[in-house]
Design an enzyme around this catalytic site. Sequence first.
Site, short mmCIF file in Angstrom:
data_model
loop_
_atom_site.label_atom_id
_atom_site.label_comp_id
_atom_site.label_asym_id
_atom_site.label_seq_id
_atom_site.Cartn_x
_atom_site.Cartn_y
_atom_site.Cartn_z
CG HIS A 179 -22.20 -0.01 -3.49
ND1 HIS A 179 -21.14 1.02 -3.47
CD2 HIS A 179 -22.82 0.37 -2.30
CE1 HIS A 179 -21.02 1.82 -2.49
NE2 HIS A 179 -22.54 1.51 -2.14
CG HIS B 184 -25.32 0.64 2.04
ND1 HIS B 184 -24.33 0.91 2.58
CD2 HIS B 184 -25.37 1.14 0.78
CE1 HIS B 184 -23.61 1.84 2.09
NE2 HIS B 184 -24.21 2.07 0.71
CE LYS C 167 -17.45 2.60 -0.15
NZ LYS C 167 -18.89 2.53 0.20
CG HIS D 257 -18.22 7.61 -0.56
ND1 HIS D 257 -19.45 7.36 -0.52
CD2 HIS D 257 -18.20 8.96 -1.03
CE1 HIS D 257 -20.23 8.31 -0.79
NE2 HIS D 257 -19.37 9.35 -1.03
CG HIS E 271 -21.39 5.24 -5.16
ND1 HIS E 271 -20.41 6.05 -5.09
CD2 HIS E 271 -21.71 4.72 -4.06
CE1 HIS E 271 -20.03 6.13 -3.81
NE2 HIS E 271 -20.95 5.30 -3.06
CG ASP F 274 -25.07 3.54 -3.02
OD1 ASP F 274 -24.94 2.79 -1.88
OD2 ASP F 274 -24.85 4.77 -3.26
CB ALA G 95 -27.11 10.81 1.74
C1 NCD Z 1 -25.27 5.22 1.69
C2 NCD Z 1 -25.89 4.86 3.08
O1 NCD Z 1 -27.12 5.29 3.35
O2 NCD Z 1 -25.67 3.97 3.70
N1 NCD Z 1 -25.91 6.44 1.19
C3 NCD Z 1 -25.88 6.84 -0.03
O3 NCD Z 1 -26.36 8.14 -0.16
N2 NCD Z 1 -25.41 6.13 -0.84
C4 NCD Z 1 -23.79 5.40 2.19
C5 NCD Z 1 -23.09 5.64 0.78
O4 NCD Z 1 -22.85 4.68 0.00
O5 NCD Z 1 -22.41 6.63 0.59
ZN ZN Z 2 -23.19 2.79 -0.93
#
Ligand code: NCD
Ligand code: ZN
Length: 354
Positions: free
Chosen positions: A24, A26, A110, A147, A185, A258, A274
Site C-alpha cells: 500500500h 502513495h 481500489k 478503504h 490499513h 500507506d 490526511a
Molecule cells: C491517503 C492519501 O493521502 O492519499 N491518506 C491517508 O491518510 N491515508 C489516502 C488514503 O489511503 O486514505
Molecule cells: Zn492509502
Amino acid sequence: MPQNSRGYGVTEESLTLRRPDDWHVHLRDGAMMAAVLPYTARQFARAIIMPNLVPPVTTIAAAKAYRDRILKALPAGSDFEPLMTCYLTDHIDPDEVGRGAREKVFRAAKLYPSHATTNSAHGVSDIAKIEKVLERMADEGLPLLVHGEVTDPSVDIFDREAVFIERVLAPLMRRIPELRIVFEHATTKDAVQFITDAGPNIAATITPHHLVINRNALFQGGLRPHMYCLPVAKREAHRLALRQAATSGKPKFFLGTDTAPHPTKDKESDCGCAGIFAAPAALETYARVFEEDGALDKLEAFASLNGPAFYRLPANEGRITLRRAPTKVPALVNVGEIGVQPFLAGETIGWQIA
Ligand code: NCD
Ligand code: ZN
C-alpha cells in the site's frame, strides 16, 4: 549466519529476510514522486501503487503511463517493480477492469468510498453501483482493496471503520463470497477480529504508524498534524490488537505502509490533509515493533511472505539485511522548495538497512 529455508536469519548484530514488498503506497507524481520513490525502492522489491492521483487512474492506458513514469523516476540501479491498481468509480467499465486484470496491468482495484479520504471525490457513492464490476473482479481473481470507512457524517469518526464492516463489507462478502479482498490499513480490533474469523478470501494490511501511535499522539501537547491520517489512529486497545495481529505471523496480515506524503504546508493548515509519510524508516520501524514484542521471527512472514501469497505471486528471491545500528529518520525531505515531514522525523531507530 544460519538461515532457514525461507531465508530468515537473526544474530546479535543483524537480521536477514527475504526482500519485503509494500502492499500500500502513495507515490504521487512529478517532483513529489521523484523525491519520495527512492525511500520505497531502497527497501521494497515491489509495491502496490495506489491510484488516487488527480485525475484518478481508471484506465489501462493511464495505469501503463503512470507505471512508465515511475520506472523512469527510479534511481539508477534500483530493482523495483510497481504493481498498478485501478481506481473504482460509479461509472467504471467492467470490461476495462477485466481486460486490465487479464493483461496484468491492474494487480488490484481500489474502492474509495467517495469523500472518505485524500483525492477520493471520484470514489464510489454506493457500492450497489459497482456490483457488476465486483462480480467481474471475482471471476478474474482480481483483488478488491478497500478503504474501509463509511462516510456518513452522523457516524463518529472513530467508529467509521467498525460501521463499514457491518454495513458494507460483511454484506458484500455474503453477496460475492469468491471476491478476494484486502482490508487496507486496518486500525481497529473490530477489523482484526472480523478478518481473523472470516474465510480465506480476506486479508489486511497494517501500517507502521498504526502499530506505534494511538489517538493521543494527535494531541500530544498540542495539535499534531503529522500524526493525522485516515483511518485516524484509534484507542490504545486497538493499537495492541493490531500489534498482536501483525506479529502473529498469521497469513491474513501483511505489510502495507500507506506512505502518503503531503507538503508540510498542506498538513500544517487550517484544514490539514490526511496522510503520514511513512516510507523513510518503514522497515526499520516494523523491525522495532516486532523486536519489542519478541516476534522478530515473525517479521519475514508479515513483510515478505504473506502478501505475495495472498496476491498469488512468488516471494522475492533477494534478501535484505538490517543491522543493529542507529538510524536517524530525516527531519524533512525536500521536494524543490517544498518540505515533506516523515513519520518519526528526527528520531533514532535501532535498526539500519545494510
Ligand atoms: C491517503 C492519501 O493521502 O492519499 N491518506 C491517508 O491518510 N491515508 C489516502 C488514503 O489511503 O486514505
Ligand atoms: Zn492509502
